[in-house]
Enzyme design. Structure first.
Site, short mmCIF file in Angstrom:
data_model
loop_
_atom_site.label_atom_id
_atom_site.label_comp_id
_atom_site.label_asym_id
_atom_site.label_seq_id
_atom_site.Cartn_x
_atom_site.Cartn_y
_atom_site.Cartn_z
N SER A 125 4.21 -9.16 -63.13
CA SER A 125 4.31 -8.81 -64.55
C SER A 125 3.22 -9.51 -65.35
CB SER A 125 5.68 -9.27 -65.05
OG SER A 125 5.69 -9.37 -66.46
N TYR A 150 12.72 -15.65 -65.62
CA TYR A 150 12.24 -14.40 -65.00
C TYR A 150 10.74 -14.52 -64.71
CZ TYR A 150 10.30 -9.72 -64.88
OH TYR A 150 9.58 -8.60 -64.54
N LYS A 154 8.33 -14.70 -61.06
CA LYS A 154 7.15 -13.88 -60.73
C LYS A 154 5.97 -14.78 -60.37
CE LYS A 154 8.94 -9.81 -61.37
NZ LYS A 154 9.33 -9.09 -60.17
P1 NAD Z 1 15.28 -2.07 -62.10
O1 NAD Z 1 16.32 -3.10 -62.36
O2 NAD Z 1 15.48 -0.70 -62.62
O3 NAD Z 1 15.04 -1.95 -60.51
C1 NAD Z 1 15.19 -3.04 -59.64
C2 NAD Z 1 16.08 -2.59 -58.50
O4 NAD Z 1 16.27 -3.69 -57.58
C3 NAD Z 1 17.47 -2.18 -58.96
O5 NAD Z 1 17.77 -0.89 -58.46
C4 NAD Z 1 18.41 -3.24 -58.38
O6 NAD Z 1 19.66 -2.71 -58.05
C5 NAD Z 1 17.61 -3.72 -57.18
N1 NAD Z 1 17.90 -5.10 -56.75
C6 NAD Z 1 17.90 -6.23 -57.50
N2 NAD Z 1 18.19 -7.29 -56.75
C7 NAD Z 1 18.35 -6.85 -55.48
C8 NAD Z 1 18.64 -7.48 -54.24
N3 NAD Z 1 18.88 -8.78 -54.15
N4 NAD Z 1 18.74 -6.70 -53.14
C9 NAD Z 1 18.55 -5.37 -53.19
N5 NAD Z 1 18.26 -4.73 -54.33
C10 NAD Z 1 18.15 -5.45 -55.47
O7 NAD Z 1 13.89 -2.67 -62.59
P2 NAD Z 1 12.46 -1.97 -62.74
O8 NAD Z 1 12.16 -1.87 -64.18
O9 NAD Z 1 12.39 -0.75 -61.91
O10 NAD Z 1 11.55 -3.10 -62.14
C11 NAD Z 1 11.12 -3.10 -60.78
C12 NAD Z 1 10.31 -4.36 -60.53
O11 NAD Z 1 9.21 -4.41 -61.42
C13 NAD Z 1 11.11 -5.64 -60.75
O12 NAD Z 1 10.70 -6.60 -59.78
C14 NAD Z 1 10.66 -6.08 -62.13
O13 NAD Z 1 10.77 -7.46 -62.31
C15 NAD Z 1 9.21 -5.64 -62.13
N6 NAD Z 1 8.67 -5.44 -63.48
C16 NAD Z 1 9.32 -4.59 -64.35
C17 NAD Z 1 8.83 -4.43 -65.64
C18 NAD Z 1 9.54 -3.53 -66.63
O14 NAD Z 1 9.29 -3.66 -67.82
N7 NAD Z 1 10.40 -2.64 -66.20
C19 NAD Z 1 7.67 -5.11 -66.06
C20 NAD Z 1 7.04 -5.95 -65.14
C21 NAD Z 1 7.53 -6.10 -63.85
N1 UFG Z 2 11.37 -4.92 -79.95
C1 UFG Z 2 11.96 -4.67 -81.18
N2 UFG Z 2 13.28 -4.32 -81.20
C2 UFG Z 2 14.03 -4.20 -80.07
C3 UFG Z 2 13.40 -4.45 -78.81
C4 UFG Z 2 12.07 -4.81 -78.79
O1 UFG Z 2 11.32 -4.77 -82.22
O2 UFG Z 2 15.22 -3.90 -80.16
C5 UFG Z 2 9.94 -5.29 -79.91
C6 UFG Z 2 9.71 -6.66 -79.32
O3 UFG Z 2 9.82 -7.65 -80.30
C7 UFG Z 2 8.29 -6.52 -78.75
C8 UFG Z 2 8.21 -5.04 -78.37
O4 UFG Z 2 9.27 -4.38 -79.07
O5 UFG Z 2 7.38 -6.77 -79.76
C9 UFG Z 2 8.39 -4.81 -76.90
O6 UFG Z 2 9.56 -5.47 -76.46
P1 UFG Z 2 10.19 -5.26 -75.02
O7 UFG Z 2 11.41 -6.13 -74.94
O8 UFG Z 2 10.33 -3.81 -74.72
O9 UFG Z 2 9.04 -5.79 -74.04
P2 UFG Z 2 8.38 -7.24 -73.98
O10 UFG Z 2 6.92 -7.03 -74.23
O11 UFG Z 2 9.07 -8.24 -74.75
O12 UFG Z 2 8.72 -7.57 -72.46
C10 UFG Z 2 7.83 -7.24 -71.49
C11 UFG Z 2 8.53 -6.92 -70.15
C12 UFG Z 2 9.00 -8.16 -69.45
C13 UFG Z 2 7.99 -9.27 -69.54
C14 UFG Z 2 7.60 -9.52 -70.97
C15 UFG Z 2 6.64 -10.65 -71.16
O13 UFG Z 2 9.63 -6.06 -70.33
O14 UFG Z 2 9.17 -7.82 -68.08
O15 UFG Z 2 7.01 -8.34 -71.42
O16 UFG Z 2 5.42 -10.33 -70.57
F1 UFG Z 2 8.48 -10.42 -69.00
#
Ligand code: NAD
Ligand code: UFG
Length: 337
Positions: A125, A150, A154
């Site tokens: 991330s 979190y 990472k």
């Molecule tokens: P998500 O929660 O939708 O998907 C993660 C999946 O992993 C889920 O289906 C959950 O059931 C499964 N899981 C969690 N722990 C487990 C375990 N111990 N064993 C087996 N399965 C397990 O999340 P996502 O948004 O699809 O994110 C996927 C990956 O990308 C994650 O590692 C997350 O940290 C990373 N990531 C997500 C974002 C974002 O904004 N969505 C941003 C940066 C990184």
């Molecule tokens: N925001 C609002 N109202 C809400 C939710 C979010 O104004 O109800 C704003 C937040 O303040 C931020 C922007 O929308 O400015 C995006 O917020 P998100 O929570 O969607 O995303 P973030 O950028 O905070 O989080 C992301 C990823 C995380 C990561 C984090 C820090 O989802 O995985 O960036 O890098 F850890």
């Protein structure tokens, strides 16, 4: 040869599974469904018309993980999405996050080594950059101080992968740093549907637009940005999914190595711009109020996506209108029948 997709029932994993299957790859999905639904597995099959094996197994369960490798001896690479990802919850439950994300990954890596499968793509991330002076994040920057448990998981996993590669360079590793994924598959069948009250912006907007929550709180309108609201690098989840195919192609074609790539568009949009675009594109109301800044939020960050473009030949193609349209289409398709 097949690809093991951990967390493949989740938001990004399911979209990547679709792209892999559409590209003719064989996959096996493992997910404990802690943050996803079994129906998503059928939806992936429905969208692609392809079949694959699904195991409801926790990555911490080494014995059953080994069985997966035993039963599928052709697993050649792993795309590792599985993990817990809620930033706020991670600060409240650090032990649960360290246990799930770190032990889960260690168990996976040990099992991979045992079965001589040493090719892995890891979901990292943008949060590992920490609070940099310069906000355009480039891979050459050092990892910064993380601001949540979190984020720390990472950063630790990235370091762990570096150490593993240093000790044994027959591993072949790609670390992908995602920016802010939003949007959904254009079929409307899969998308992001968090349980309870969402933390992230787009899922919250969708619940307000669908009248499940009465208004959106915009956290802060006094940042030093074009309209005072915070800015992020939003990326369509299908573009992000395609980035994994390019990263895999690179691992398959090059000699072993450890590679790190930002996956973002390089263009920041403010919260206000996202809300306004969502309303206009979908012709729908999204009532909102400005409130206090959310603790720990940065005013702005976005990717320098040059390295992924030059080395992977990957560029995000979808625009902010596509992201808003496809997010809403997912709600309309799945919830408003
Ligand atoms: P998500 O929660 O939708 O998907 C993660 C999946 O992993 C889920 O289906 C959950 O059931 C499964 N899981 C969690 N722990 C487990 C375990 N111990 N064993 C087996 N399965 C397990 O999340 P996502 O948004 O699809 O994110 C996927 C990956 O990308 C994650 O590692 C997350 O940290 C990373 N990531 C997500 C974002 C974002 O904004 N969505 C941003 C940066 C990184
Ligand atoms: N925001 C609002 N109202 C809400 C939710 C979010 O104004 O109800 C704003 C937040 O303040 C931020 C922007 O929308 O400015 C995006 O917020 P998100 O929570 O969607 O995303 P973030 O950028 O905070 O989080 C992301 C990823 C995380 C990561 C984090 C820090 O989802 O995985 O960036 O890098 F850890």
């Amino acid at each position: 040869m097949s690809i093991l997709v951990t967390g493949g029932a989740g938001y990004i994993g399911s979209h990547t599974a679709v792209e892999l299957l559409n590209a003719g790859e064989e996959i096996v999905i493992v997910d404990n469904l802690i943050n996803s639904q079994i129906e998503t597995i059928d939806k992936i099959k429905q969208i692609t018309g392809k079949d694959f094996k699904f195991y409801q197994v926790d990555l911490l369960d080494g014995e059953n993980l080994q069985k997966i490798f035993e039963e599928n001896s052709d697993i050649e690479s792993v795309i590792h999405f599985a993990g817990l990802k809620a930033v706020g919850e991670s600060v409240e439950k650090p032990l649960e996050y360290y246990k799930n994300n770190l032990i889960g990954t260690i168990t996976l890596l040990e099992t991979m080594r045992k079965y001589n499968c040493k090719k892995i793509i890891f979901s990292s991330s943008a949060t590992v950059y920490g609070e940099q002076v310069s906000v355009k994040y480039v891979e050459t920057m050092k990892r910064g101080e993380t601001t949540s448990t979190y984020g720390t998981t990472k950063a630790i996993i990235e370091k762990m992968l570096e150490d593993i590669y240093f000790a044994d360079n027959s591993w072949n590793i790609s670390i992908l740093r995602y920016f802010n994924p939003i949007g959904a598959h254009d079929s409307g069948l899969i998308g992001e549907d968090p349980k309870g009250i969402p933390n992230n912006l787009m899922p919250f907007i969708m619940k307000v637009a669908n009248k499940e929550i009465d208004h959106l709180n915009i956290f802060g309108n006094d940042y030093d940005t074009k309209d005072g609201t915070a800015a992020r690098d939003y990326i369509h989840v299908v573009d992000l999914a395609k980035g994994h195919l390019k990263a895999l192609e690179k691992l398959n074609s090059e000699k072993n190595g450890l590679y790190v790539y930002n996956l973002g568009t390089g263009t920041p949009y403010t919260v206000q711009e996202i809300v306004d675009t969502f309303k206009k594109t979908n012709n729908i109301e999204v009532p909102y109020e400005y409130t206090e800044r959310r603790a720990g939020d940065l005013p702005i960050f976005y990717a320098d996506p040059t390295k992924a473009r030059n080395e992977l030949g990957w560029v995000a193609e979808k625009n902010i209108e596509d992201m808003c349209k496809d997010s809403w289409n997912f709600v309309k398709t799945t919830k408003q029948k």
